[in-house]
Scaffold this motif. Sequence first.
Motif, PDB file in Angstrom:
ATOM      1  N   ARG A   1       0.408  57.007 142.409  1.00  0.00           N
ATOM      2  CA  ARG A   1       1.046  58.296 142.727  1.00  0.00           C
ATOM      3  C   ARG A   1       0.408  59.417 141.902  1.00  0.00           C
ATOM      4  O   ARG A   1       0.090  60.486 142.438  1.00  0.00           O
ATOM      5  CB  ARG A   1       2.551  58.233 142.445  1.00  0.00           C
ATOM      6  CG  ARG A   1       3.376  57.717 143.585  1.00  0.00           C
ATOM      7  CD  ARG A   1       4.860  57.932 143.369  1.00  0.00           C
ATOM      8  NE  ARG A   1       5.371  57.331 142.141  1.00  0.00           N
ATOM      9  CZ  ARG A   1       5.706  56.063 142.002  1.00  0.00           C
ATOM     10  NH1 ARG A   1       5.593  55.242 143.022  1.00  0.00           N
ATOM     11  NH2 ARG A   1       6.165  55.608 140.853  1.00  0.00           N
ATOM     12  N   ALA A   2       0.209  59.163 140.611  1.00  0.00           N
ATOM     13  CA  ALA A   2      -0.391  60.180 139.739  1.00  0.00           C
ATOM     14  C   ALA A   2      -1.834  60.469 140.150  1.00  0.00           C
ATOM     15  O   ALA A   2      -2.266  61.625 140.144  1.00  0.00           O
ATOM     16  CB  ALA A   2      -0.325  59.725 138.285  1.00  0.00           C
TER      17      ALA A   2
ATOM     18  N   ALA B   1       1.996  51.315 140.742  1.00  0.00           N
ATOM     19  CA  ALA B   1       2.535  52.288 141.705  1.00  0.00           C
ATOM     20  C   ALA B   1       2.578  53.690 141.103  1.00  0.00           C
ATOM     21  O   ALA B   1       2.209  54.672 141.759  1.00  0.00           O
ATOM     22  CB  ALA B   1       3.928  51.861 142.162  1.00  0.00           C
ATOM     23  N   SER B   2       2.990  53.796 139.856  1.00  0.00           N
ATOM     24  CA  SER B   2       3.047  55.110 139.191  1.00  0.00           C
ATOM     25  C   SER B   2       1.656  55.693 139.021  1.00  0.00           C
ATOM     26  O   SER B   2       1.452  56.898 139.200  1.00  0.00           O
ATOM     27  CB  SER B   2       3.724  54.976 137.825  1.00  0.00           C
ATOM     28  OG  SER B   2       5.052  54.554 137.975  1.00  0.00           O
ATOM     29  N   ARG B   3       0.696  54.835 138.667  1.00  0.00           N
ATOM     30  CA  ARG B   3      -0.678  55.319 138.495  1.00  0.00           C
ATOM     31  C   ARG B   3      -1.255  55.808 139.818  1.00  0.00           C
ATOM     32  O   ARG B   3      -1.938  56.834 139.862  1.00  0.00           O
ATOM     33  CB  ARG B   3      -1.558  54.228 137.879  1.00  0.00           C
ATOM     34  CG  ARG B   3      -1.269  53.978 136.422  1.00  0.00           C
ATOM     35  CD  ARG B   3      -2.334  53.117 135.731  1.00  0.00           C
ATOM     36  NE  ARG B   3      -3.001  52.153 136.569  1.00  0.00           N
ATOM     37  CZ  ARG B   3      -2.610  50.885 136.737  1.00  0.00           C
ATOM     38  NH1 ARG B   3      -1.554  50.432 136.120  1.00  0.00           N
ATOM     39  NH2 ARG B   3      -3.304  50.072 137.510  1.00  0.00           N
TER      40      ARG B   3
ATOM     41  N   ASN C   1      -3.126  60.195 143.181  1.00  0.00           N
ATOM     42  CA  ASN C   1      -3.109  60.975 144.419  1.00  0.00           C
ATOM     43  C   ASN C   1      -2.732  62.427 144.162  1.00  0.00           C
ATOM     44  O   ASN C   1      -3.348  63.345 144.718  1.00  0.00           O
ATOM     45  CB  ASN C   1      -2.164  60.335 145.433  1.00  0.00           C
ATOM     46  CG  ASN C   1      -2.690  59.018 145.956  1.00  0.00           C
ATOM     47  OD1 ASN C   1      -3.837  58.645 145.696  1.00  0.00           O
ATOM     48  ND2 ASN C   1      -1.861  58.303 146.679  1.00  0.00           N
ATOM     49  N   LEU C   2      -1.742  62.646 143.307  1.00  0.00           N
ATOM     50  CA  LEU C   2      -1.356  64.030 142.974  1.00  0.00           C
ATOM     51  C   LEU C   2      -2.487  64.756 142.257  1.00  0.00           C
ATOM     52  O   LEU C   2      -2.752  65.934 142.534  1.00  0.00           O
ATOM     53  CB  LEU C   2      -0.091  64.036 142.111  1.00  0.00           C
ATOM     54  CG  LEU C   2       1.201  63.695 142.853  1.00  0.00           C
ATOM     55  CD1 LEU C   2       2.367  63.568 141.862  1.00  0.00           C
ATOM     56  CD2 LEU C   2       1.515  64.751 143.894  1.00  0.00           C
TER      57      LEU C   2
ATOM     58  N   ASP D   1       4.435  63.884 133.270  1.00  0.00           N
ATOM     59  CA  ASP D   1       4.285  62.560 133.851  1.00  0.00           C
ATOM     60  C   ASP D   1       3.526  61.652 132.883  1.00  0.00           C
ATOM     61  O   ASP D   1       2.854  62.117 131.965  1.00  0.00           O
ATOM     62  CB  ASP D   1       3.593  62.636 135.215  1.00  0.00           C
ATOM     63  CG  ASP D   1       2.167  63.123 135.110  1.00  0.00           C
ATOM     64  OD1 ASP D   1       1.255  62.276 135.035  1.00  0.00           O
ATOM     65  OD2 ASP D   1       1.960  64.357 135.085  1.00  0.00           O
TER      66      ASP D   1
END
Length: 129
Positions: free
Chosen positions: A51-52, A47-49, A54-55, A3
């Motif tokens: 999601r990353a 948005a990608s940051r 949270n994961l 990612d």
Amino acid sequence: ESDALSMAVRLITGRMNEATITWIVEGLRLHFDSGVDLAAALGLDRASRLRARNLALQDAAKILADDRGPYVTAGRLAQALCRYRDLATNQAIMREKLRDDSALNCLLLKAILAGNVPTTQRNIYRIIK
């Protein structure tokens, strides 16, 4: 991991590999050829940051989890994030931390680099439950 945030961590820690270089080249090519925002081209848009982040927090919680439940784990994770962030204010210590490749520290770094990391046990719980 492939990612974008993992690639960025590899880049700033000096642990680049062929995949990291390909990620940079493809992102820059997309940005310059198509005019796509650089952050979006690299997969580092907001948005990608998030999601990353949270994961990374969910994975870090798995490392810290015990039989006392997710709310206690969220508290332990909040403390770990606080300690890690405090250390990050000292550049020399931060450089040393970047070299530390323990799974937990890599996940904490990833979450912090993603930005907007929650600081309270309750808000972390909402992400990891």
